[in-house]
Structures are given as structure tokens and as C-alpha cells.
Design a protein around this motif. Structure first.
Motif, PDB file in Angstrom:
ATOM      1  N   PRO A   1      44.771  46.403  44.088  1.00  0.00           N
ATOM      2  CA  PRO A   1      43.611  46.824  43.278  1.00  0.00           C
ATOM      3  C   PRO A   1      43.660  46.311  41.836  1.00  0.00           C
ATOM      4  CG  PRO A   1      44.484  48.683  44.506  1.00  0.00           C
ATOM      5  CD  PRO A   1      45.452  47.558  44.673  1.00  0.00           C
ATOM      6  N   PHE A   2      44.848  46.264  41.237  1.00  0.00           N
ATOM      7  CA  PHE A   2      44.963  45.738  39.875  1.00  0.00           C
ATOM      8  C   PHE A   2      44.634  44.248  39.835  1.00  0.00           C
ATOM      9  CE2 PHE A   2      47.668  49.503  39.599  1.00  0.00           C
ATOM     10  CZ  PHE A   2      47.099  50.104  38.488  1.00  0.00           C
ATOM     11  N   LEU A   3      45.097  43.521  40.846  1.00  0.00           N
ATOM     12  CA  LEU A   3      44.790  42.096  40.925  1.00  0.00           C
ATOM     13  C   LEU A   3      43.289  41.876  41.108  1.00  0.00           C
ATOM     14  CD1 LEU A   3      46.009  39.229  41.056  1.00  0.00           C
ATOM     15  CD2 LEU A   3      46.111  39.500  43.517  1.00  0.00           C
ATOM     16  N   ALA A   4      42.673  42.629  41.992  1.00  0.00           N
ATOM     17  CA  ALA A   4      41.231  42.504  42.216  1.00  0.00           C
ATOM     18  C   ALA A   4      40.444  42.899  40.975  1.00  0.00           C
ATOM     19  CB  ALA A   4      40.819  43.367  43.411  1.00  0.00           C
ATOM     20  N   TYR A   5      40.884  43.932  40.284  1.00  0.00           N
ATOM     21  CA  TYR A   5      40.219  44.364  39.059  1.00  0.00           C
ATOM     22  C   TYR A   5      40.335  43.297  37.973  1.00  0.00           C
ATOM     23  CZ  TYR A   5      38.902  47.396  35.163  1.00  0.00           C
ATOM     24  OH  TYR A   5      38.292  47.931  34.070  1.00  0.00           O
ATOM     25  N   GLY A   6      41.485  42.639  37.889  1.00  0.00           N
ATOM     26  CA  GLY A   6      41.668  41.552  36.925  1.00  0.00           C
ATOM     27  C   GLY A   6      40.777  40.366  37.218  1.00  0.00           C
ATOM     28  N   VAL A   7      40.645  40.005  38.484  1.00  0.00           N
ATOM     29  CA  VAL A   7      39.748  38.909  38.870  1.00  0.00           C
ATOM     30  C   VAL A   7      38.310  39.273  38.545  1.00  0.00           C
ATOM     31  CG1 VAL A   7      38.814  37.623  40.831  1.00  0.00           C
ATOM     32  CG2 VAL A   7      41.261  37.973  40.648  1.00  0.00           C
ATOM     33  N   TYR A   8      37.910  40.480  38.906  1.00  0.00           N
ATOM     34  CA  TYR A   8      36.548  40.946  38.632  1.00  0.00           C
ATOM     35  C   TYR A   8      36.253  40.935  37.133  1.00  0.00           C
ATOM     36  CZ  TYR A   8      32.593  44.097  38.172  1.00  0.00           C
ATOM     37  OH  TYR A   8      31.386  44.638  37.833  1.00  0.00           O
ATOM     38  N   GLY A   9      37.164  41.455  36.342  1.00  0.00           N
ATOM     39  CA  GLY A   9      36.953  41.519  34.903  1.00  0.00           C
ATOM     40  C   GLY A   9      36.881  40.150  34.262  1.00  0.00           C
TER      41      GLY A   9
END
Length: 132
Positions: free
Chosen positions: A111-119
């Protein structure tokens, strides 16, 4: 950029010829996989640079008669105050640590990786930096 693309093509061809020879002489699957990935990465960089130089035309670095001041000016847009690369790197580091240490950690890191990509991707689509 044309010269740089040609350089990556030469390196990719070298890796393409080197991978079977390396495998035949060593039978090392790890080194063979690493050289194969290096070939793929050099090929992708070559493709990107060749595509870009066809789209925007040759730059001053591609001409023999170019002056240094011709390459001056804006080279692109780079976000000066973004924290999203840090979030993305931390998520990626946690994910790869999870692969190495224990796969259970990947469930928390994803989730942190996906949130970083999204951001990082949508940084300039919302908030005070929104572009219209």
C-alpha cells in the motif's frame, strides 16, 4: 541525444551477444539473468532516446558546429519541492526488503508503494500545484 542513443544500442548489442556466450562458458543462472536484464534495460533506454530524438529533432549536442550557448536554457520540468519520490523510494525499499526477508512484509509495504506511485503521478492534478 542521437549519439547517446547509438551508444546504448551498441551496449545492448554487446549484451545480446554476451549472454549466450556467458551462459555457455559458466552455466551460471544468476549472472545470465543479470546480463539479460542489463540487455533489456539498455534496449529500453535506446528505444526511448531514439523515439525522443525522432520526435523533437537533433539537439546541439548532435552537431559538430554547435556552440555551448545553444544547449543552455530550460531542459525540462523537475519538481523542486516534492516529497513523493521519498515516499515511493521508502515503499519500494520496504517491498524489496520484504522479498528478501519475509514475504509477509510485502503485504504491509505494497500500500505504501502504491500510494507513492499515485502521489507522484497525480501530484500536479490537485491541491495548490494544480495545473489547469
Amino acid at each position: 541525444m542521437k549519439l547517446t542513443a547509438r551508444m546504448f544500442l551498441i551496449i545492448a548489442v554487446f549484451f545480446f551477444l554476451d549472454v549466450p556466450l556467458y551462459w555457455w562458458l559458466s552455466h551460471d543462472p544468476t549472472g545470465t539473468a543479470a546480463l539479460t536484464m542489463a540487455f533489456g534495460l539498455c534496449g529500453m533506454i535506446y528505444f526511448y532516446l531514439a523515439f525522443t530524438v525522432r520526435r523533437i529533432g537533433p539537439g546541439p549536442e548532435d552537431r559538430d558546429d554547435a556552440e555551448p550557448h545553444e544547449g543552455a536554457g530550460e531542459q525540462g520540468f523537475f519538481s523542486p519541492h516534492s516529497w513523493w519520490p521519498f515516499v515511493l523510494a521508502a515503499g519500494g525499499a520496504a517491498m524489496f526488503t520484504g522479498i528478501a526477508v519475509g514475504f509477509w512484509m510485502c503485504y504491509f509495504a505494497a500500500p505504501f508503494l502504491a500510494y507513492g506511485v499515485y502521489g507522484l503521478v497525480f501530484e500536479y492534478y490537485r491541491g495548490e500545484n494544480k495545473h489547469y
